[in-house]
Enzyme design. Sequence first.
Site, PDB file in Angstrom:
ATOM      1  N   ARG A 917       0.853  -1.186   0.000  1.00 23.16           N
ATOM      2  CA  ARG A 917       0.000   0.000   0.000  1.00 23.16           C
ATOM      3  C   ARG A 917       0.893   1.242   0.000  1.00 23.16           C
ATOM      4  NH1 ARG A 917      -3.763  -0.285   4.790  1.00 23.16           N
ATOM      5  NH2 ARG A 917      -4.758  -1.914   3.542  1.00 23.16           N
ATOM      6  N   LYS A1053      -6.348   7.094  11.995  1.00 21.04           N
ATOM      7  CA  LYS A1053      -6.723   7.585  10.680  1.00 21.04           C
ATOM      8  C   LYS A1053      -7.190   9.038  10.766  1.00 21.04           C
ATOM      9  CE  LYS A1053      -7.997   3.024   8.884  1.00 21.04           C
ATOM     10  NZ  LYS A1053      -9.040   2.203   8.247  1.00 21.04           N
ATOM     11  N   CYS A1272     -14.715  -3.623  -0.137  1.00 21.65           N
ATOM     12  CA  CYS A1272     -13.306  -3.911   0.142  1.00 21.65           C
ATOM     13  C   CYS A1272     -12.834  -5.057  -0.752  1.00 21.65           C
ATOM     14  CB  CYS A1272     -13.125  -4.257   1.618  1.00 21.65           C
ATOM     15  SG  CYS A1272     -13.855  -5.849   2.060  1.00 21.65           S
TER      16      CYS A1272
END
Length: 1422
Positions: A917, A1053, A1272
């Site tokens: 990622r 986050k 997802c």
Amino acid sequence: MSSATSSVARVAYLASDIIVDSQPTLPSTSQFAKEYSSLSATSSRRPTILSVPLGGDPGSTLLRNGSAAGLISFTSSAAAQTVIRLVLDAAELSSFPLVLHLAVKNDLSDVLLLHSAVPFFLISRTPQQAHDNSLLASRLARTEKKAVVHAFYDAKNDSVEEISESEVQPFLLSEKLASTNGVNGHNGANGHNGHSATVVSPSLELFKLYERAALSTVVRIRRACPPLSVHGSSEPHTVIFGLGDIPPVDIDGVSVVSLSLLTPLLPSRILDVIPPSASRIIILEQLHRWNTKWTPLYLELVDAIHQREVEQRPHIQSVYFSDPAQVIPLAILKLLQAAPSSAPIQLGSASASSLLSPEVPHIPKHESSYTKILSHVFGERLEVSNSPALVLKQGAIATSPEFALGRVRGQLDQRNELIRSVQKLLEVKEVSPELHKLCSQWVLVKDDDTKSRSVGNDLITALESSKSSSPIIDRILALRAHFPTRSRWIIGSDAWSYDLGASGLHHAIASGLNINILIIDTLPYTSRNSADPHRRKQDAGLYAMNHGDIYVASVAVYSSHNGPSVVLAYLPYQNEDAPALEVLKETKLAVDAGYWPLYRWDPVKEAQGKEPFALDSDAVKNDLQQFLDRQNHLSQLVRSKPELATELVSSLGENVKEARRRKAQQAYDDLVVSLDAPPLVVLYASDGGTAEKFAKRLANRGKARGLSTSIGTIDSMSIDTLSQEEYVAFVTSVAGQGEPPQNGRTLFKALNAAALRGEKPFSKLRYSVFALGDSHYWPRAEDAHYYNKPGKDLDTRLEQLGGERFADIGLGDDQDADGPDTGYKVWEPLVWKTFGVDNIEVKEAEPDPITNEHIKAASGYLRGTIAEGLEDNSTGALDPSDTQLTKFHGIYQQDDRDIRDERQAQGVEPAYSFMIRVRTPGGVCTSEQWLQMDRIADEHGNGTFKITTRATFQFHGVIKRHLKPSIQEINKVLLDTLAACGDVNRNVICSAIPSSSRLHAQVYNFSKLVSAHLLPRTTAYHEIWLDKKMVAGEAVKDFEPLYGEFYLPRKFKIAVAVPPTNDVDIFANDLGFIAIVNEQGDLAGFNVTIGGGMGVAHGNKKTYPRVADVIGFCTIEQGPIVAEKVMLTQRDNGNRADRKNARLKYTIDRMGLDVFKAEVESRLGYPLAPARPYTFDRNIDDFGWSTGDDGRHHVMLFIENGRIQDEPERDFKTGLREIAKIHKGTFRLTANQHIMISEISTEDVPEIKRILAKYKLDNLNYTGLRLSSSACVAFPTCGLAMAESERYLPVLIDKVEKICEENGLRNDSIVMRMTGCPNGCARPYVAEVAFVGKAPGSYSMLLGGGYYGQRLNKIYRETVSEPEILAILKPMIKRYALERIEGEHFGDFVIRAGYIAPTTSGKEWYDNMGGEGQYREAAAAA
């Protein structure tokens, strides 16, 4: 007359084998050290005394020396930094025979941090009490091998009756006395409060140990040592519990309880001193500050009071004071007359200590000899980057080498910017000839010591008088301070700039920056043997030389090396009053003996083929000689093959020897145990690790009981091998819809086949099964048989095949009070009874399970053994612990689950690959970066890549040998993967905002700033993946200024949203910034949100999703600091014991929003401003073309679920590659997994449109439902997936959108999301309708989320398959089409229509789940 310090120091000296003494800041000297020096002249005892500087790490010194000592004592004043460093090591220190003697002065705030960290905590107010408690603490620590904190006040002198020296050791070594009074005055055998008890609490056990030691002390000194004492009224209406230096208070109706023992403090003892007449309790504590609302003492009293069964409980009031003079009868009377308060109050005025300016560190006069040399050599060029003079402006941290290195890096970056700006000015045609000439001259002499300053001054004068107006000139003038070249120095000194763990040295050596380090060693040669051998500063020179490119000098100052240099300066003195002649004498002894050799190491000369080493003294140290010998023997080899250098200086050989020794010892131990113990085989099947944990616990406990125990997976056995075993314990969990876990399926299938054939191979086998499951996972009656199905089936099948149970099956249920432990505690004793070892007392402490926290702490700042694992070609996987660390590097280990069973049948390991990622703050990338991502997917991945819900790139199918090349290629286009995953702040996302280019630029820059500010500083990423050089040796370590070695409890986050579009789902993030725009359309600042989070665990009601709360407003400049303080508050308060409850949302709900906000504001030093108005109206992307306020164009493309690939009739990957080849603007990735081609000039629009049409990327002819959907990855690559998601949602939407079209809702947006597991990557819990995977083909169905992400949905059906989904949605969508009101969204309608109750907070998420009224799940089933 004696002071408390002298009495404590005397007892510590006479009682201890080792003393560690912490030094105060200079010019002060340790009062304990003075006593030790005096005692050494008169006493026959000679304990080892080690000194630790104030900035040092006492915990590491205690750990190194404490295990072998009969008693080790630590003496220090209770300074905050000393206590905090002790807290970090308290878990290990608590089992040492250790006394921490801490002197306090009018404030217990710091020392109370150790309250719950050690088994025992004593407090002394008078010198006599300090003497007696020192003896008691020493006896307790030595006999029970447990740590004791002894905090004592050192403000007064008084007569002290001291124990004689000859009595101390006999007292410590005398036999333990049995307690005659027990607890609460009853015989100890009768248990707590005089009642029979089968289970004794740990606190009670500790208190009994305390009583035993106290009794021995009383017998010896003939004075009472009560844990608490009471004076005042016998039938009081008010009881005051005093903690601190409290003067006598004599008031009618008031009794005062003085505490001497703070831990363990039994509730029964508390209740004994609170008579029934008391209606009020005051807890009076001497604290200048406290970071939580309630103190430990307050909580213990509340707990004790609630154990008393009375109709009316007394009111408890917490009161702080700072000065004993504030505790007067009049103040107490006013307190009694005031109405009781639920909040803590301050007695008298608060201490002003926190308002004082930071104290400038004192520099010992002897150290000026070296600073004078520096000043003489470098003159006005000299800059001491960690000068104490900076403390007033930048705080106490300014003197730390780590902080100073950061300042230097910033200054050098600014000077490079200045150079670039001057060079740009040379290219401007309008510049006058004179100005052009000066710019040229300065560029040529910019590195000259004197000319850079003089020419720079002339250039500044010319620029200021110039009539030209240019942003370049303005920038040059803003950077004028960097015209002269400077010699930047960082000074390391025990007195005022201690380099903890040598992290500043490590970073400086590895940085390559032009920075010089002066390390001053003040240890006298005659005291060298009493020093801590792990703190030898002269060894820093060896480590620096091992790096190969560092200039190193010992007592020499040179200026020719352009890059890092290390200067070791010897300055031996005991204290500041030491005469110069004594310093000179010590220096001569050290140099003549070779203890401190004088030398220079210049790598520039080595590059020129000259001798790099020059010795300036006659003698040389042995280890320095070894370095030179090695260098001479191997220099030619290293020069021809530089990659060998690191191996040549490493200690791999010693590590291998140690590993072999441990392995041999283990083999011997196993052999001895197996000679006389019955065998037990433990087999487990586990997907998530829980069953494996229980199996390992059983195996370890079996070994501790003398059993020959082995452990493995169920699939490690065949029927033939299993038939040869005598005793086997099986532990299995459940996977999918009542299926066995992956590593047990082969044997399960073989057992079923054998049963069908009627075989009975297990005539010898005795077995028992422990099964783990969740009785609520399948709530419907027809699905109840799935609960613990694999374990039950295995138990039945083994019996059918001839096996005999030695214990009935045990069932562990997640819904029990202690989860599976409840059932396990019943089952395990049956196992031991079978082997006849149930009565064996296991004294050894059971090893703690290895958790992520252990892995992080032991990883060497995220290194682990990743580098070694990448070189291992025998497997496609990495070590399990390393797979936890690679997440921090943006990498997840996965395998292809589609072919997992097939490969297992073939006898080969799973098809391991890795997901990578990328970190793209703000979701913006250039065309060059897009093309590189496209290439990486083809050359290293599976040919596709994904736009994630964090607005970044994700590659799948990268095999191990392609990991490093992939990351290096990502790095080539100025992107990286660091902190894209792991327990750190992850990719910061922001709104796409096509309509306002200026505003997008502002929030995008803000996102990058926050991301950079919170980025981990470890160099492990660059060493492992980018082949940067690592410093050899153990004396240099990495440093994480924000995260520390444990990093965060869980992921963190951050999102930035720009109203009215909430396309980042701001309320689903731990931290959010809602942009507030002023009347001019510019960014004014942000409303701050905290506490959002999506992750849930099926069936675990301690887990839930949560939407964030708005807590205030901050400016743009304050934003990164607000982000830091919120993150640090979570770092220090998050739940590290349970990862399922570690996210910020749980921390806030546990602490309380107001308390958490107050803590953040306390760290900020100012309150947040009130939140400003804002409005959201959607959280989906705005598809199609738009024009920004700067005239440039943008187009938002629909990429279903973010997958960039070529398919028949949809060659999206090829089309986007063609666009990237010609596009001059950027690509913006969205959190909804779509792509915006941004900043298209008008002349390029036709060509972009042509390419879009050619590859059908401009097709937006989709239903509103599909355009609003998200999923997802799930199968086949995600290891956590329980059901399909990305591959299935489009198929489901095909069927649901037909229902929408039948009811005229084709273009109506309904936010539908799907995930393959409950972790919530696609943010399903704020969708209007969502599906969360439970097993293949089975999902939880949720309804009622807010259209713009402002409200959580709720579980409508716990388990549904596709036919049930369609059957539920068909009438519901039809009714929505007919009955909705104007502007009403689907999520709002299902609440108004009574299908589902609204969710008002995360903690209420489970309330009323399953539908409302006639739509409840039970009613629907009926």
